[in-house]
Design a protein around this motif. Structure first.
Motif, PDB file in Angstrom:
ATOM      1  N   UNK A  44       3.574  -4.694  -5.700  1.00  0.00           N
ATOM      2  CA  UNK A  44       3.033  -4.740  -7.047  1.00  0.00           C
ATOM      3  C   UNK A  44       3.694  -3.634  -7.860  1.00  0.00           C
ATOM      4  N   UNK A  45       3.995  -3.914  -9.112  1.00  0.00           N
ATOM      5  CA  UNK A  45       4.726  -2.975  -9.962  1.00  0.00           C
ATOM      6  C   UNK A  45       4.041  -1.614 -10.040  1.00  0.00           C
ATOM      7  N   UNK A  46       4.808  -0.557  -9.811  1.00  0.00           N
ATOM      8  CA  UNK A  46       4.382   0.849  -9.883  1.00  0.00           C
ATOM      9  C   UNK A  46       3.307   1.220  -8.865  1.00  0.00           C
ATOM     10  N   UNK A  47       3.121   0.431  -7.833  1.00  0.00           N
ATOM     11  CA  UNK A  47       2.153   0.753  -6.785  1.00  0.00           C
ATOM     12  C   UNK A  47       2.937   1.230  -5.570  1.00  0.00           C
ATOM     13  N   UNK A  52      -0.765  -3.730   3.416  1.00  0.00           N
ATOM     14  CA  UNK A  52      -1.900  -4.058   4.264  1.00  0.00           C
ATOM     15  C   UNK A  52      -1.516  -5.191   5.204  1.00  0.00           C
ATOM     16  N   UNK A  53      -1.497  -4.913   6.491  1.00  0.00           N
ATOM     17  CA  UNK A  53      -1.204  -5.941   7.496  1.00  0.00           C
ATOM     18  C   UNK A  53       0.161  -6.573   7.301  1.00  0.00           C
ATOM     19  N   UNK A  54       0.222  -7.899   7.304  1.00  0.00           N
ATOM     20  CA  UNK A  54       1.495  -8.595   7.159  1.00  0.00           C
ATOM     21  C   UNK A  54       1.766  -8.988   5.718  1.00  0.00           C
ATOM     22  N   UNK A  55       0.875  -8.644   4.815  1.00  0.00           N
ATOM     23  CA  UNK A  55       1.034  -8.964   3.404  1.00  0.00           C
ATOM     24  C   UNK A  55       2.077  -8.042   2.771  1.00  0.00           C
ATOM     25  N   UNK A  56       2.615  -8.433   1.631  1.00  0.00           N
ATOM     26  CA  UNK A  56       3.539  -7.577   0.894  1.00  0.00           C
ATOM     27  C   UNK A  56       2.793  -6.725  -0.120  1.00  0.00           C
ATOM     28  N   UNK A  57       1.461  -6.827  -0.132  1.00  0.00           N
ATOM     29  CA  UNK A  57       0.635  -6.073  -1.070  1.00  0.00           C
ATOM     30  C   UNK A  57      -0.255  -5.087  -0.327  1.00  0.00           C
ATOM     31  N   UNK A  58      -0.701  -4.045  -1.049  1.00  0.00           N
ATOM     32  CA  UNK A  58      -1.671  -3.127  -0.469  1.00  0.00           C
ATOM     33  C   UNK A  58      -3.031  -3.839  -0.438  1.00  0.00           C
ATOM     34  N   UNK A  59      -3.995  -3.226   0.198  1.00  0.00           N
ATOM     35  CA  UNK A  59      -5.306  -3.863   0.357  1.00  0.00           C
ATOM     36  C   UNK A  59      -5.959  -4.152  -0.998  1.00  0.00           C
ATOM     37  N   UNK A  60      -5.855  -3.206  -1.932  1.00  0.00           N
ATOM     38  CA  UNK A  60      -6.465  -3.371  -3.262  1.00  0.00           C
ATOM     39  C   UNK A  60      -5.876  -4.558  -4.019  1.00  0.00           C
ATOM     40  N   UNK A  61      -4.549  -4.655  -4.063  1.00  0.00           N
ATOM     41  CA  UNK A  61      -3.908  -5.745  -4.791  1.00  0.00           C
ATOM     42  C   UNK A  61      -4.051  -7.078  -4.065  1.00  0.00           C
ATOM     43  N   UNK A  62      -4.113  -7.050  -2.738  1.00  0.00           N
ATOM     44  CA  UNK A  62      -4.337  -8.277  -1.972  1.00  0.00           C
ATOM     45  C   UNK A  62      -5.707  -8.853  -2.306  1.00  0.00           C
ATOM     46  N   UNK A  63      -6.740  -7.991  -2.327  1.00  0.00           N
ATOM     47  CA  UNK A  63      -8.089  -8.447  -2.660  1.00  0.00           C
ATOM     48  C   UNK A  63      -8.162  -8.947  -4.091  1.00  0.00           C
ATOM     49  N   UNK A  64      -7.453  -8.268  -5.003  1.00  0.00           N
ATOM     50  CA  UNK A  64      -7.464  -8.685  -6.401  1.00  0.00           C
ATOM     51  C   UNK A  64      -6.814 -10.055  -6.569  1.00  0.00           C
TER      52      UNK A  64
END
Length: 94
Positions: A44-47, A52-64
Motif C-alpha cells: 500500500x502506498x507510503x506504508x 501479514x502472512x502470505x498477503x502483499x498487505x500489512x494486517x491493517x490494510x488487508x482488513x480494510x
C-alpha cells in the motif's frame, strides 16, 4: 575507511558505505523507500509495515480491503432473513 566503490543506486556516484549504497541511499534502504526494500513491506502506498502472512498487505490494510466487503455482504443478507420469516397476514373469514 576502505573504498567500497560507488553507490549502486541509479545515477549516483557517491562512495558506497553499506550494502553497496551511499549514506543517503543506505538510509532510504533502511527506511524501506528503495526499489528493493530492506524487509518485505506492505505494498500500500507510503506504508512501510511488515506484510501479514502470505498477503502483499500489512494486517491493517488487508482488513480494510477484505474486511469491509465481507461485512457488507453479511450485513446486506441479515435484513432480508427476518422479512422472509414473517408470517403472511390471514384473510378475514367471510
Amino acid at each position: 575507511m576502505a573504498n567500497k566503490g560507488n553507490c549502486k543506486a541509479k545515477d549516483c556516484s557517491r562512495e558506497a558505505i553499506g550494502k553497496g549504497y551511499c549514506r543517503m541511499h543506505f538510509r532510504l534502504w533502511k527506511a524501506g523507500e528503495m526499489p528493493k526494500p530492506r524487509y518485505k513491506t506492505c505494498t500500500f502506498e507510503k506504508c512501510h509495515k511488515i506484510r501479514s502472512g502470505t498477503s502483499s498487505l500489512c494486517e491493517e490494510h488487508f482488513k480494510a480491503k477484505h474486511g469491509k466487503a465481507a461485512t457488507a455482504a453479511s450485513a446486506g443478507a441479515a435484513p432480508e432473513a427476518p422479512a422472509a420469516e414473517a408470517p403472511a397476514p390471514e384473510a378475514p373469514a367471510s
